[in-house]
Design a protein around this motif. Structure first.
Motif, PDB file in Angstrom:
ATOM      1  N   THR A  15       0.812  -1.224   0.000  1.00 38.15           N
ATOM      2  CA  THR A  15       0.000   0.000   0.000  1.00 38.15           C
ATOM      3  C   THR A  15       0.843   1.270   0.000  1.00 38.15           C
ATOM      4  N   GLY A  16       1.976   1.235   0.727  1.00 37.61           N
ATOM      5  CA  GLY A  16       2.797   2.441   0.826  1.00 37.61           C
ATOM      6  C   GLY A  16       3.211   2.952  -0.550  1.00 37.61           C
ATOM      7  N   LYS A  17       3.631   2.036  -1.432  1.00 35.25           N
ATOM      8  CA  LYS A  17       4.104   2.492  -2.751  1.00 35.25           C
ATOM      9  C   LYS A  17       2.950   3.068  -3.578  1.00 35.25           C
ATOM     10  N   ASP A  34      11.671   2.732   3.637  1.00 38.17           N
ATOM     11  CA  ASP A  34      11.336   1.377   4.113  1.00 38.17           C
ATOM     12  C   ASP A  34      12.587   0.823   4.790  1.00 38.17           C
ATOM     13  N   ILE A  35      12.408   0.020   5.842  1.00 38.77           N
ATOM     14  CA  ILE A  35      13.597  -0.553   6.500  1.00 38.77           C
ATOM     15  C   ILE A  35      14.269  -1.586   5.597  1.00 38.77           C
ATOM     16  N   ASN A  36      13.550  -2.049   4.592  1.00 43.67           N
ATOM     17  CA  ASN A  36      14.106  -3.042   3.679  1.00 43.67           C
ATOM     18  C   ASN A  36      14.457  -2.353   2.359  1.00 43.67           C
ATOM     19  N   SER A  37      15.769  -2.251   2.070  1.00 48.62           N
ATOM     20  CA  SER A  37      16.176  -1.464   0.901  1.00 48.62           C
ATOM     21  C   SER A  37      15.742  -2.127  -0.408  1.00 48.62           C
ATOM     22  N   GLU A  38      15.620  -3.457  -0.408  1.00 45.89           N
ATOM     23  CA  GLU A  38      15.155  -4.123  -1.639  1.00 45.89           C
ATOM     24  C   GLU A  38      13.712  -3.733  -1.941  1.00 45.89           C
ATOM     25  N   ILE A  39      12.905  -3.701  -0.881  1.00 48.60           N
ATOM     26  CA  ILE A  39      11.495  -3.311  -1.086  1.00 48.60           C
ATOM     27  C   ILE A  39      11.413  -1.865  -1.557  1.00 48.60           C
ATOM     28  N   LEU A  40      12.303  -1.027  -1.027  1.00 45.18           N
ATOM     29  CA  LEU A  40      12.313   0.378  -1.450  1.00 45.18           C
ATOM     30  C   LEU A  40      12.640   0.474  -2.951  1.00 45.18           C
ATOM     31  N   ILE A  83       3.241   0.508   7.564  1.00 48.41           N
ATOM     32  CA  ILE A  83       4.072  -0.640   7.978  1.00 48.41           C
ATOM     33  C   ILE A  83       3.123  -1.757   8.451  1.00 48.41           C
ATOM     34  N   PRO A  84       3.635  -2.956   8.740  1.00 50.09           N
ATOM     35  CA  PRO A  84       2.731  -4.062   9.038  1.00 50.09           C
ATOM     36  C   PRO A  84       1.719  -3.795  10.154  1.00 50.09           C
ATOM     37  N   GLU A  85       0.627  -4.562  10.064  1.00 48.07           N
ATOM     38  CA  GLU A  85      -0.526  -4.380  10.961  1.00 48.07           C
ATOM     39  C   GLU A  85      -0.214  -4.955  12.353  1.00 48.07           C
ATOM     40  N   LEU A  89       4.502  -2.273  16.741  1.00 50.40           N
ATOM     41  CA  LEU A  89       5.377  -1.672  15.722  1.00 50.40           C
ATOM     42  C   LEU A  89       4.923  -0.257  15.399  1.00 50.40           C
ATOM     43  N   LYS A  90       3.602  -0.093  15.293  1.00 51.94           N
ATOM     44  CA  LYS A  90       3.081   1.214  14.910  1.00 51.94           C
ATOM     45  C   LYS A  90       3.317   2.243  16.024  1.00 51.94           C
ATOM     46  N   LYS A  91       3.164   1.801  17.274  1.00 52.02           N
ATOM     47  CA  LYS A  91       3.408   2.719  18.390  1.00 52.02           C
ATOM     48  C   LYS A  91       4.871   3.162  18.401  1.00 52.02           C
ATOM     49  N   LYS A  92       5.751   2.189  18.194  1.00 59.46           N
ATOM     50  CA  LYS A  92       7.186   2.502  18.189  1.00 59.46           C
ATOM     51  C   LYS A  92       7.499   3.541  17.100  1.00 59.46           C
ATOM     52  N   LEU A  93       6.876   3.335  15.942  1.00 60.02           N
ATOM     53  CA  LEU A  93       7.116   4.245  14.822  1.00 60.02           C
ATOM     54  C   LEU A  93       6.532   5.630  15.089  1.00 60.02           C
ATOM     55  N   PHE A  94       5.311   5.702  15.589  1.00 64.27           N
ATOM     56  CA  PHE A  94       4.708   7.002  15.908  1.00 64.27           C
ATOM     57  C   PHE A  94       5.577   7.754  16.923  1.00 64.27           C
ATOM     58  N   TYR A 135      -7.984   2.067   0.022  1.00 66.17           N
ATOM     59  CA  TYR A 135      -8.508   0.781  -0.448  1.00 66.17           C
ATOM     60  C   TYR A 135      -7.814   0.378  -1.748  1.00 66.17           C
ATOM     61  N   PRO A 136      -6.566  -0.127  -1.663  1.00 69.66           N
ATOM     62  CA  PRO A 136      -5.870  -0.456  -2.901  1.00 69.66           C
ATOM     63  C   PRO A 136      -6.584  -1.559  -3.697  1.00 69.66           C
ATOM     64  N   PRO A 137      -6.428  -1.590  -5.040  1.00 69.29           N
ATOM     65  CA  PRO A 137      -5.663  -0.648  -5.848  1.00 69.29           C
ATOM     66  C   PRO A 137      -6.329   0.729  -5.893  1.00 69.29           C
ATOM     67  N   ASP A 232      -1.507 -12.647   5.315  1.00 73.11           N
ATOM     68  CA  ASP A 232      -0.971 -12.217   6.619  1.00 73.11           C
ATOM     69  C   ASP A 232      -1.732 -10.990   7.109  1.00 73.11           C
ATOM     70  N   VAL A 233      -2.008 -10.071   6.171  1.00 73.08           N
ATOM     71  CA  VAL A 233      -2.759  -8.867   6.535  1.00 73.08           C
ATOM     72  C   VAL A 233      -4.194  -9.256   6.922  1.00 73.08           C
ATOM     73  N   VAL A 234      -4.805 -10.138   6.109  1.00 73.00           N
ATOM     74  CA  VAL A 234      -6.180 -10.567   6.391  1.00 73.00           C
ATOM     75  C   VAL A 234      -6.248 -11.204   7.780  1.00 73.00           C
TER      76      VAL A 234
HETATM   77  N1  LIG Z   1      -2.850  -4.866   1.964  1.00 70.37           N
HETATM   78  C1  LIG Z   1      -3.946  -4.128   1.828  1.00 70.37           C
HETATM   79  O1  LIG Z   1      -4.789  -4.343   0.944  1.00 70.37           O
HETATM   80  C2  LIG Z   1      -4.168  -2.952   2.759  1.00 70.37           C
HETATM   81  C3  LIG Z   1      -5.220  -2.066   2.497  1.00 70.37           C
HETATM   82  C4  LIG Z   1      -5.387  -0.944   3.319  1.00 70.37           C
HETATM   83  C5  LIG Z   1      -4.560  -0.754   4.405  1.00 70.37           C
HETATM   84  N2  LIG Z   1      -3.559  -1.661   4.648  1.00 70.37           N
HETATM   85  C6  LIG Z   1      -2.718  -1.417   5.816  1.00 70.37           C
HETATM   86  O2  LIG Z   1      -1.474  -0.894   5.377  1.00 70.37           O
HETATM   87  C7  LIG Z   1      -0.433  -1.334   6.256  1.00 70.37           C
HETATM   88  C8  LIG Z   1       0.623  -2.032   5.431  1.00 70.37           C
HETATM   89  O3  LIG Z   1       0.073  -3.121   4.750  1.00 70.37           O
HETATM   90  P1  LIG Z   1       0.749  -3.677   3.406  1.00 70.37           P
HETATM   91  O4  LIG Z   1      -0.168  -4.684   2.854  1.00 70.37           O
HETATM   92  O5  LIG Z   1       1.213  -2.533   2.570  1.00 70.37           O
HETATM   93  O6  LIG Z   1       2.034  -4.425   4.039  1.00 70.37           O
HETATM   94  P2  LIG Z   1       3.409  -4.858   3.336  1.00 70.37           P
HETATM   95  O7  LIG Z   1       3.912  -6.006   4.132  1.00 70.37           O
HETATM   96  O8  LIG Z   1       3.245  -5.029   1.875  1.00 70.37           O
HETATM   97  O9  LIG Z   1       4.361  -3.579   3.575  1.00 70.37           O
HETATM   98  C9  LIG Z   1       4.826  -3.187   4.831  1.00 70.37           C
HETATM   99  C10 LIG Z   1       6.225  -2.604   4.652  1.00 70.37           C
HETATM  100  O10 LIG Z   1       6.635  -1.960   5.859  1.00 70.37           O
HETATM  101  C11 LIG Z   1       8.055  -2.142   5.974  1.00 70.37           C
HETATM  102  N3  LIG Z   1       8.409  -1.863   7.365  1.00 70.37           N
HETATM  103  C12 LIG Z   1       8.256  -2.636   8.464  1.00 70.37           C
HETATM  104  N4  LIG Z   1       8.638  -1.965   9.565  1.00 70.37           N
HETATM  105  C13 LIG Z   1       9.044  -0.744   9.157  1.00 70.37           C
HETATM  106  C14 LIG Z   1       9.554   0.415   9.829  1.00 70.37           C
HETATM  107  N5  LIG Z   1       9.692   0.454  11.138  1.00 70.37           N
HETATM  108  N6  LIG Z   1       9.880   1.480   9.078  1.00 70.37           N
HETATM  109  C15 LIG Z   1       9.748   1.474   7.747  1.00 70.37           C
HETATM  110  N7  LIG Z   1       9.274   0.414   7.051  1.00 70.37           N
HETATM  111  C16 LIG Z   1       8.906  -0.664   7.747  1.00 70.37           C
HETATM  112  C17 LIG Z   1       8.281  -3.563   5.516  1.00 70.37           C
HETATM  113  O11 LIG Z   1       9.626  -3.757   5.123  1.00 70.37           O
HETATM  114  C18 LIG Z   1       7.296  -3.661   4.335  1.00 70.37           C
HETATM  115  O12 LIG Z   1       7.893  -3.323   3.096  1.00 70.37           O
HETATM  116  C19 LIG Z   1      -1.100  -2.218   7.312  1.00 70.37           C
HETATM  117  O13 LIG Z   1      -1.367  -1.459   8.447  1.00 70.37           O
HETATM  118  C20 LIG Z   1      -2.408  -2.647   6.634  1.00 70.37           C
HETATM  119  O14 LIG Z   1      -3.438  -2.902   7.565  1.00 70.37           O
HETATM  120  C21 LIG Z   1      -3.324  -2.736   3.843  1.00 70.37           C
END
Ligand SMILES: NC(=O)c1ccc[n+]([C@@H]2O[C@H](COP(=O)([O-])OP(=O)(O)OC[C@H]3O[C@@H](n4cnc5c(N)ncnc54)[C@H](O)[C@@H]3O)[C@@H](O)[C@H]2O)c1
Length: 280
Positions: A15-17, A34-40, A83-85, A89-94, A135-137, A232-234
């Protein structure tokens, strides 16, 4: 009211991209980390492709792929984390963003199931936090839920709403906090019943998907859609609903957990409920 000009996206996965791509298309200056440079780098390929397809390759100059979070947020008016659900993790980041971003920066979460009110305790700027949930896409579903934390100011809310509109999306205003927002709440009910029908052995996935497609006229059924979201997200999202309600019918089936443990995560790994080739 200061205008939002610079956007920062933390997490460059599925979703981030997409959020970064649409914000760049609408001429915002975007920094992504992103913490993962390959994903970036994968995100860079994806975003460059989007800009080329939309015949706006020159906008590539408006997106910055950052190796450090400090670079990504130092100039941001709005940070959206994707970042992941996982609430910890989210609290730490905020917490981290609150310390390094300018004091007027709005911090939003794209979480599918965690209200920002459950994250806000770690930041000082409780008036500047939001749920902004896509709501991707995104190009196919141009909308985003917007929801407040307990102390979010009207100014922050209005800025967020205007920003969503400014990228060609419809803001879905949640008046009173609820897990799952508006559309996701309805989608949760359908998904939960589809999973329980499957796990209970009442019908197979193709039957359930066909019934859904014929009735709604949609191109995809619940199981294809879940494969697209990522199992995993589901699983994590279903768990959030279950923890909230405590109702057994909300508990994600063990069979779904087994698939996640095996790495069968849907389209992103090539196998989930269905097998996916890149072309498909
Ligand atoms: N997948 C969906 O359809 C969807 C839809 C709407 C919202 N979301 C939400 O979006 C969020 C991400 O979901 P996703 O499907 O994109 O996950 P994803 O696994 O595809 O991406 C998450 C990315 O976060 C990176 N990451 C992890 N910790 C990090 C940190 N501390 N700093 C920077 N990067 C970090 C990971 O390397 C990974 O690339 C979740 O909260 C999810 O609920 C997902």
């Amino acid at each position: 009211m200061n205008e939002i000009k610079n956007i920062s996206i933390i997490g460059a996965g599925f979703t981030g991209k997409q959020i970064a791509a649409i914000a760049t298309l609408y001429k915002y200056d975007v920094s992504i980390f992103d913490i993962n440079s390959e994903i970036l780098m994968e995100a860079k390929k994806y975003i460059t492709g989007v800009l080329k397809r939309k015949q706006k390759p020159e906008l590539s100059n408006h997106i910055y792929y950052c190796n450090k979070i400090e670079e990504a947020v130092s100039n941001a008016d709005l940070v959206i984390e994707a970042i992941p659900e996982n609430i910890e993790l989210k609290k730490k980041l905020f917490f981290q963003i609150d310390r390094i971003a300018p004091k007027n920066t709005i911090i939003a979460t794209n979480s599918s199931s965690i209200p920002v009110s459950k994250i806000e305790e770690v930041v000082d700027r409780k008036d500047k936090v939001l749920n902004i949930h896509f709501y991707p896409p995104i190009p196919l579903r141009p909308m985003a839920d917007i929801m407040r934390g307990t102390k979010t100011s009207d100014e922050t809310f209005e800025k967020g709403k205007k920003w969503i509109e400014s990228i060609g999306c419809h803001p879905i205003v949640v008046k009173k906090e609820i897990i799952g927002f508006v559309l996701n709440r309805m989608w949760h009910a359908a998904r939960r019943e589809a999973l329980n029908l499957w796990a209970g052995g009442h019908a197979d996935i193709k039957t359930i998907d066909s019934a859904w497609k014929i009735f709604t006229g949609m191109a995809m059924g619940p199981f294809s859609l879940m494969d697209g979201i990522g199992l995993d997200v589901v699983y994590a999202v279903q768990m959030s609903y279950y923890l909230e309600s405590g109702e057994l019918r909300d508990k994600p089936p063990d069979a779904l957990k087994d698939m996640v443990d095996k790495g069968e995560l849907g389209m992103k790994t090539g196998k989930g409920f269905y097998t996916w080739s890149k072309k498909k």
